[in-house]
Motif scaffolding. Structure first.
Motif, PDB file in Angstrom:
ATOM      1  N   LEU A   1      10.266  -1.864  -4.962  1.00  0.00           N
ATOM      2  CA  LEU A   1       9.449  -0.911  -5.522  1.00  0.00           C
ATOM      3  C   LEU A   1       9.924   0.304  -5.145  1.00  0.00           C
ATOM      4  CD1 LEU A   1       5.926  -2.210  -3.989  1.00  0.00           C
ATOM      5  CD2 LEU A   1       7.235  -2.373  -6.334  1.00  0.00           C
ATOM      6  N   LEU A   2      11.204   0.289  -4.029  1.00  0.00           N
ATOM      7  CA  LEU A   2      12.148   2.023  -4.695  1.00  0.00           C
ATOM      8  C   LEU A   2      14.169   1.238  -4.706  1.00  0.00           C
ATOM      9  CD1 LEU A   2      11.989   5.200  -3.805  1.00  0.00           C
ATOM     10  CD2 LEU A   2      12.085   4.858  -1.788  1.00  0.00           C
ATOM     11  N   GLU A   3      13.933   1.561  -5.637  1.00  0.00           N
ATOM     12  CA  GLU A   3      15.910   1.263  -5.608  1.00  0.00           C
ATOM     13  C   GLU A   3      16.642   2.692  -4.715  1.00  0.00           C
ATOM     14  OE1 GLU A   3      18.997   0.540  -8.996  1.00  0.00           O
ATOM     15  OE2 GLU A   3      17.031   1.048  -9.560  1.00  0.00           O
ATOM     16  N   GLN A   4      17.042   1.861  -3.428  1.00  0.00           N
ATOM     17  CA  GLN A   4      17.647   3.364  -2.873  1.00  0.00           C
ATOM     18  C   GLN A   4      18.560   4.408  -3.796  1.00  0.00           C
ATOM     19  OE1 GLN A   4      19.455   1.767   0.693  1.00  0.00           O
ATOM     20  NE2 GLN A   4      18.358   3.545   1.524  1.00  0.00           N
TER      21      GLN A   4
ATOM     22  N   HIS B   1       0.602  -1.237  -0.130  1.00  0.00           N
ATOM     23  CA  HIS B   1       0.255   0.181   0.386  1.00  0.00           C
ATOM     24  C   HIS B   1       0.747   1.145   0.051  1.00  0.00           C
ATOM     25  CE1 HIS B   1      -3.739  -2.017   0.053  1.00  0.00           C
ATOM     26  NE2 HIS B   1      -3.075  -3.287   1.571  1.00  0.00           N
ATOM     27  N   ARG B   2       0.237   2.200  -0.820  1.00  0.00           N
ATOM     28  CA  ARG B   2       1.156   3.636  -1.085  1.00  0.00           C
ATOM     29  C   ARG B   2       0.649   4.348   0.122  1.00  0.00           C
ATOM     30  NH1 ARG B   2       1.784   4.199  -6.982  1.00  0.00           N
ATOM     31  NH2 ARG B   2      -0.525   3.923  -6.117  1.00  0.00           N
ATOM     32  N   VAL B   3      -0.787   4.197   0.822  1.00  0.00           N
ATOM     33  CA  VAL B   3      -1.569   4.860   1.604  1.00  0.00           C
ATOM     34  C   VAL B   3      -2.144   4.404   2.562  1.00  0.00           C
ATOM     35  CG1 VAL B   3      -4.267   5.688   0.862  1.00  0.00           C
ATOM     36  CG2 VAL B   3      -2.698   5.975  -1.168  1.00  0.00           C
ATOM     37  N   HIS B   4      -1.806   4.697   3.705  1.00  0.00           N
ATOM     38  CA  HIS B   4      -2.052   4.236   4.672  1.00  0.00           C
ATOM     39  C   HIS B   4      -3.388   5.545   5.807  1.00  0.00           C
ATOM     40  CE1 HIS B   4      -1.046   2.488   8.925  1.00  0.00           C
ATOM     41  NE2 HIS B   4      -2.096   2.423   8.554  1.00  0.00           N
TER      42      HIS B   4
ATOM     43  N   GLU C   1       9.940   6.813   7.765  1.00  0.00           N
ATOM     44  CA  GLU C   1      11.473   5.465   7.321  1.00  0.00           C
ATOM     45  C   GLU C   1      11.108   4.155   7.576  1.00  0.00           C
ATOM     46  OE1 GLU C   1      14.575   6.083  10.814  1.00  0.00           O
ATOM     47  OE2 GLU C   1      15.404   7.704  10.108  1.00  0.00           O
ATOM     48  N   GLN C   2      10.226   3.999   8.166  1.00  0.00           N
ATOM     49  CA  GLN C   2       9.857   2.795   7.692  1.00  0.00           C
ATOM     50  C   GLN C   2       8.908   1.857   6.625  1.00  0.00           C
ATOM     51  OE1 GLN C   2       6.509   1.930  10.934  1.00  0.00           O
ATOM     52  NE2 GLN C   2       7.596   2.238  12.522  1.00  0.00           N
ATOM     53  N   LYS C   3       8.246   2.684   5.732  1.00  0.00           N
ATOM     54  CA  LYS C   3       7.783   3.324   4.704  1.00  0.00           C
ATOM     55  C   LYS C   3       8.760   2.770   3.438  1.00  0.00           C
ATOM     56  CE  LYS C   3       4.204   1.839   2.545  1.00  0.00           C
ATOM     57  NZ  LYS C   3       3.549   0.827   2.914  1.00  0.00           N
ATOM     58  N   GLU C   4      10.091   3.641   3.982  1.00  0.00           N
ATOM     59  CA  GLU C   4      10.977   4.272   2.674  1.00  0.00           C
ATOM     60  C   GLU C   4      11.836   2.459   3.157  1.00  0.00           C
ATOM     61  OE1 GLU C   4      13.972   7.253   1.697  1.00  0.00           O
ATOM     62  OE2 GLU C   4      14.806   6.181   3.590  1.00  0.00           O
ATOM     63  N   GLN C   5      11.652   1.772   3.699  1.00  0.00           N
ATOM     64  CA  GLN C   5      13.009   0.334   3.788  1.00  0.00           C
ATOM     65  C   GLN C   5      11.801  -0.454   3.411  1.00  0.00           C
ATOM     66  OE1 GLN C   5      15.489  -0.507   4.805  1.00  0.00           O
ATOM     67  NE2 GLN C   5      16.283   1.820   5.130  1.00  0.00           N
ATOM     68  N   GLN C   6      10.114  -0.282   3.797  1.00  0.00           N
ATOM     69  CA  GLN C   6       9.796  -1.631   3.470  1.00  0.00           C
ATOM     70  C   GLN C   6       9.321  -1.301   1.811  1.00  0.00           C
ATOM     71  OE1 GLN C   6       5.368  -0.981   4.579  1.00  0.00           O
ATOM     72  NE2 GLN C   6       6.622  -1.904   6.645  1.00  0.00           N
ATOM     73  N   PHE C   7       9.509  -0.235   1.163  1.00  0.00           N
ATOM     74  CA  PHE C   7       9.768  -0.139  -0.464  1.00  0.00           C
ATOM     75  C   PHE C   7      10.779  -0.288  -0.778  1.00  0.00           C
ATOM     76  CE2 PHE C   7       6.111   3.857  -0.676  1.00  0.00           C
ATOM     77  CZ  PHE C   7       5.678   3.497  -0.831  1.00  0.00           C
ATOM     78  N   ILE C   8      11.668  -0.137   0.298  1.00  0.00           N
ATOM     79  CA  ILE C   8      13.191  -0.605  -0.474  1.00  0.00           C
ATOM     80  C   ILE C   8      13.029  -2.447  -0.516  1.00  0.00           C
ATOM     81  CG2 ILE C   8      15.501  -1.156  -0.125  1.00  0.00           C
ATOM     82  CD1 ILE C   8      15.063   2.003   0.855  1.00  0.00           C
TER      83      ILE C   8
END
Lengths: 76, 150
Positions: free
Chosen positions: B29-32, B2-5, B18-25
């Motif tokens: 879904l996110l290339e640091q 989910h991109r929405v909460h 910070e949590q969401k960024e780590q989950q995306f990586i």
């Protein structure tokens, strides 16, 4: 089969209804669905959604649809 | 992913981010290393509005449609701006002054896309996402009927 109607925020308080179902045969447009649940006219600033997508009051509704009416949004 | 909460309880914006960024990586879904910029907006509750002290606020939403609209707003931002990922968190329920109402975060290669997308997501949210605020003041309760100027 029925049409589910949801009313939110100040609009819900104004007409005293938050959720109600009507027979699908009772309305063929969103506006007619509104008229089945209240005698008050649909306010011109009111927003309409059918199946959780923005729509027009004149748009068609059918059995199983979810129709929502609400005032302008104020989130954020 | 989910991109929405939608949060019914107070949230800590920076911890959540910070949590969401780590989950995306971790989800791929996110290339640091592809990110050169991250822009965030945090909206918090004021204790005043239109000349009155506001003690608290009740925030109502349309469960289901609200989440769908926010996802569409992110999709639109991804189409219109060259961004890598975006995230929106929004409170509902009773909110006290100083609590966070909304968090918007955008990751991109360059700062312009990040700033522009963050702004456009926030403005779209204000105009399209079905949320409604009711203010609780010493004089009573009142619905907020319009957005403030950005």
């Amino acid at each position: 089969m029925t049409i589910k109607i949801l009313i939110f925020a100040s609009l819900s308080e104004d007409i005293g209804v938050s959720t109600q179902s009507i027979p699908a045969s009772a309305a063929s447009t969103a506006k007619q669905a509104w008229e089945k649940i209240t005698d008050k006219p649909l306010p011109s600033h009111c927003l309409v959604a059918i199946n959780q997508q923005y729509a027009q009051a004149s748009d068609t509704v059918a059995a199983g649809d979810e129709v929502a009416f609400f005032p302008p949004v104020t989130g954020g | 992913m989910h991109r929405v909460h939608i949060h019914e309880k107070p949230f800590q914006a920076w911890t959540l981010l910070e949590q969401k960024e780590q989950q995306f990586i971790q989800a791929g879904l996110l290339e640091q290393a592809a990110n050169g910029a991250a822009a965030t907006f945090v909206g918090t509750m004021r204790d005043f509005n239109e000349g009155n002290a506001v003690k608290a606020m009740q925030l109502e939403h349309y469960p289901g449609m609200t989440e769908n609209q926010l996802e569409q707003i992110i999709d639109d931002a991804c189409t219109q701006h060259n961004i890598n990922q975006a995230y929106i968190a929004h409170r509902v329920g009773r909110i006290e002054p100083s609590e966070n109402i909304v968090l918007v975060a955008v990751w991109s290669a360059h700062r312009k896309a990040a700033f522009d997308a963050c702004r456009s997501i926030m403005e779209d949210l204000k105009h399209r996402a079905p949320f409604w605020k009711k203010e609780i003041t010493a004089e009573g309760e009142r619905w907020v009927t319009k957005n403030t100027q950005g």
